[in-house]
Design an enzyme around this catalytic site. Structure first.
Site, PDB file in Angstrom:
ATOM      1  N   GLY A 222       0.861  -1.259   0.041  1.00  0.00           N
ATOM      2  CA  GLY A 222      -0.186   0.170   0.013  1.00  0.00           C
ATOM      3  C   GLY A 222       0.820   1.253  -0.077  1.00  0.00           C
ATOM      4  O   GLY A 222       2.106   1.042  -0.320  1.00  0.00           O
ATOM      5  N   ASN A 223       0.375   2.247   0.403  1.00  0.00           N
ATOM      6  CA  ASN A 223       0.918   3.594   0.261  1.00  0.00           C
ATOM      7  C   ASN A 223       0.361   4.298   1.488  1.00  0.00           C
ATOM      8  O   ASN A 223      -0.639   4.078   2.159  1.00  0.00           O
ATOM      9  CB  ASN A 223       0.981   4.349  -1.058  1.00  0.00           C
ATOM     10  CG  ASN A 223      -0.322   4.620  -1.603  1.00  0.00           C
ATOM     11  OD1 ASN A 223      -1.113   5.469  -0.787  1.00  0.00           O
ATOM     12  ND2 ASN A 223      -0.792   3.895  -2.498  1.00  0.00           N
ATOM     13  N   ARG A 224       1.249   5.786   1.593  1.00  0.00           N
ATOM     14  CA  ARG A 224       0.791   6.494   2.902  1.00  0.00           C
ATOM     15  C   ARG A 224      -0.424   7.559   2.550  1.00  0.00           C
ATOM     16  O   ARG A 224      -0.705   8.283   3.180  1.00  0.00           O
ATOM     17  CB  ARG A 224       1.897   7.224   3.307  1.00  0.00           C
ATOM     18  CG  ARG A 224       2.725   6.229   4.141  1.00  0.00           C
ATOM     19  CD  ARG A 224       4.064   6.670   4.451  1.00  0.00           C
ATOM     20  NE  ARG A 224       4.097   8.155   4.897  1.00  0.00           N
ATOM     21  CZ  ARG A 224       4.880   9.005   4.748  1.00  0.00           C
ATOM     22  NH1 ARG A 224       6.129   8.736   4.145  1.00  0.00           N
ATOM     23  NH2 ARG A 224       4.741  10.345   5.000  1.00  0.00           N
ATOM     24  N   SER A 225      -1.121   7.453   1.346  1.00  0.00           N
ATOM     25  CA  SER A 225      -2.167   8.552   1.148  1.00  0.00           C
ATOM     26  C   SER A 225      -3.470   8.288   2.040  1.00  0.00           C
ATOM     27  O   SER A 225      -3.732   7.312   2.305  1.00  0.00           O
ATOM     28  CB  SER A 225      -2.689   8.249  -0.349  1.00  0.00           C
ATOM     29  OG  SER A 225      -3.483   9.138  -0.589  1.00  0.00           O
TER      30      SER A 225
END
Ligand code: CTP
Length: 419
Positions: A222-225
């Site tokens: 995933g990512n930190r958005s």
């Protein structure tokens, strides 16, 4: 925009009504406040008068220097009855906080002060936001009174649960947050021809958040958005009157009642939701951080560590959703992409995306700077278009959202002038 009549009854939460006025006037609405005598024991009329810029009344027999007019209206030449004139001019009547006593009077049609008589005379939507001690809230009399009001079409904005005004008391009875109250008003107000908003009828599709690509049943890439930027764009577009749909990838933020949300998890789900919604959209704002790669095979169950020295993940590319949509766009649609770039060359990468993906604007943020961009409350961006760049210095995401909507407005006005 709209004319909001705010009825403030007695209770410690009366101070929160000041914030409702501040938010409503900031959003461009004209506000008049009326108070019960008890409300004035908590917050003085001078505070409401200063924030609304209009006289504050408590009594039907008091003369209204503004003669029932709101800030955007000329007072009539005659002297009308204030309880009739104020609600006649209002687009919505919000009673916040509504005490148990005021709720009981409203339910039984009593009209013993200006707030309650205005409620009886109101033909505009009436919203009631209760606030009281949790024992009073739970009392069958209060609940029966609220049921009566709901049956009559009054919108009841339920109180929240948490610490109450009395020390060590916890329960349901806290007035809903001011932003929630304003959103509820804006959701019921009929913005007819008298109060047109700039984006009335415009269909805006926004993606927000970050996709998660499963590795196994419990892990993901995933990512930190956080989704804050996309949600801010959605709220600002809804305030302009747009019909807003947000495709939200794993976003855990408060939701705006004026906005429709479609929840997705993976890039493939986000692509499918966009494909379904895009054909009817006038504007697409692609703020989501969509994973460019996903595990080539997602394992059923949970990957075990026993017997392994290392674990290699094989990733395969996902489809570029934005480029796919741009390839099938109608000329009158406006497409805005985002580019989260790291360090030097950010603008050049952004310009490349503008042309390569066939977009009308690209919002570039340099995620190498501390405190902005991903998972941050603030942002600093440069909005690139074919006709030039606009730098938006570090600001709240709401302010950045307004700058993005300003660019979209200009692009659409220019396109309409050309066609
Ligand atoms: N985007 C998308 N689908 C993807 C990846 C990205 O629609 N699979 C969208 C994002 O929502 C964003 C824009 O494309 O609006 C830019 O994303 P980015 O990943 O930076 O673009 P790329 O062209 O993949 O460039 P890079 O090589 O820098 O990753």
């Amino acid at each position: 925009m709209a004319r909001l009549l705010l009825g403030v009854s007695g209770g410690i939460a009366a101070y929160k009504a000041l914030e409702v006025v501040r938010l409503a006037t900031k959003a461009g609405h004209a506000v008049r406040a009326i108070q019960t005598p008890t409300a004035q024991r908590f917050v003085g009329a001078a505070s409401f008068a200063a924030l609304t810029g209009a006289p504050v009344l408590t009594d039907e027999f008091e003369r209204d220097p503004a003669r029932g007019a709101f800030g955007d209206q000329k007072p009539p030449s005659h002297d009308p009855a204030s309880h009739l004139e104020l609600v006649r001019n209002a687009d919505a009547y919000l009673i916040a906080p509504a005490s148990a006593n005021t709720i009981a009077k409203l339910a039984h049609g009593l009209a013993d002060n200006l707030l309650t008589s205005a409620a009886l005379a109101a033909s505009c939507p009436v919203l009631v936001a209760p606030a009281m001690n949790h024992h009073m809230w739970e009392h069958p009399a209060t609940q029966a009174n609220l049921a009566l009001l709901r049956d009559r079409g009054v919108a009841v904005i339920d109180p929240g649960t948490g610490a109450l005004a009395t020390k060590h008391e916890w329960g349901t009875g806290r007035l809903a947050e001011p932003a929630e109250l304003l959103a509820a008003v804006e959701a019921v107000v009929e913005f007819g021809p008298a109060h047109p908003r700039p984006w009335d009828g415009l269909k805006v599709l926004i993606t927000a958040g970050g996709t998660r690509e499963p590795i196994d049943a419990v892990r993901y890439v995933g990512n930190r958005s956080s989704g804050r930027m996309g949600f801010a764009v959605a709220e600002e577009a809804a305030a302009l009157g747009a019909d807003v749909t947000v495709i939200a990838a794993n976003v855990h933020l408060a939701r705006d009642p004026r906005v429709r949300y479609v929840d997705v998890e993976t890039a493939a789900e986000l692509g499918a939701a966009c494909a379904a919604e895009f054909p009817v959209a006038d504007v697409l704002v692609m703020a989501a951080a969509v994973s460019d790669f996903r595990p080539a095979t997602a394992v059923d169950g949970k990957v075990k560590k026993t017997g392994r020295d290392e674990l290699a993940l094989v990733l395969e590319p996902t489809a570029d959703v934005l480029s796919g949509l741009a390839a099938q766009r109608r000329p009158e649609q406006t497409l805005v992409g985002f580019a989260a770039e790291h360090g030097a060359g950010a603008l050049d990468y952004g310009r490349d995306k503008l042309t390569r993906k066939g977009l009308d604007a690209v919002v570039v943020n340099d995620v190498s700077q501390a405190g902005i961009g991903f998972d941050a409350v603030e942002n600093e961006v440069t909005i690139l278009t074919a006709s030039g760049d606009e730098h938006v210095p570090r600001a709240t995401k709401a302010e950045v959202a307004r700058a993005i909507l300003g660019t979209i407005d200009r692009l659409r006005t220019d396109a309409a002038a050309r066609s």
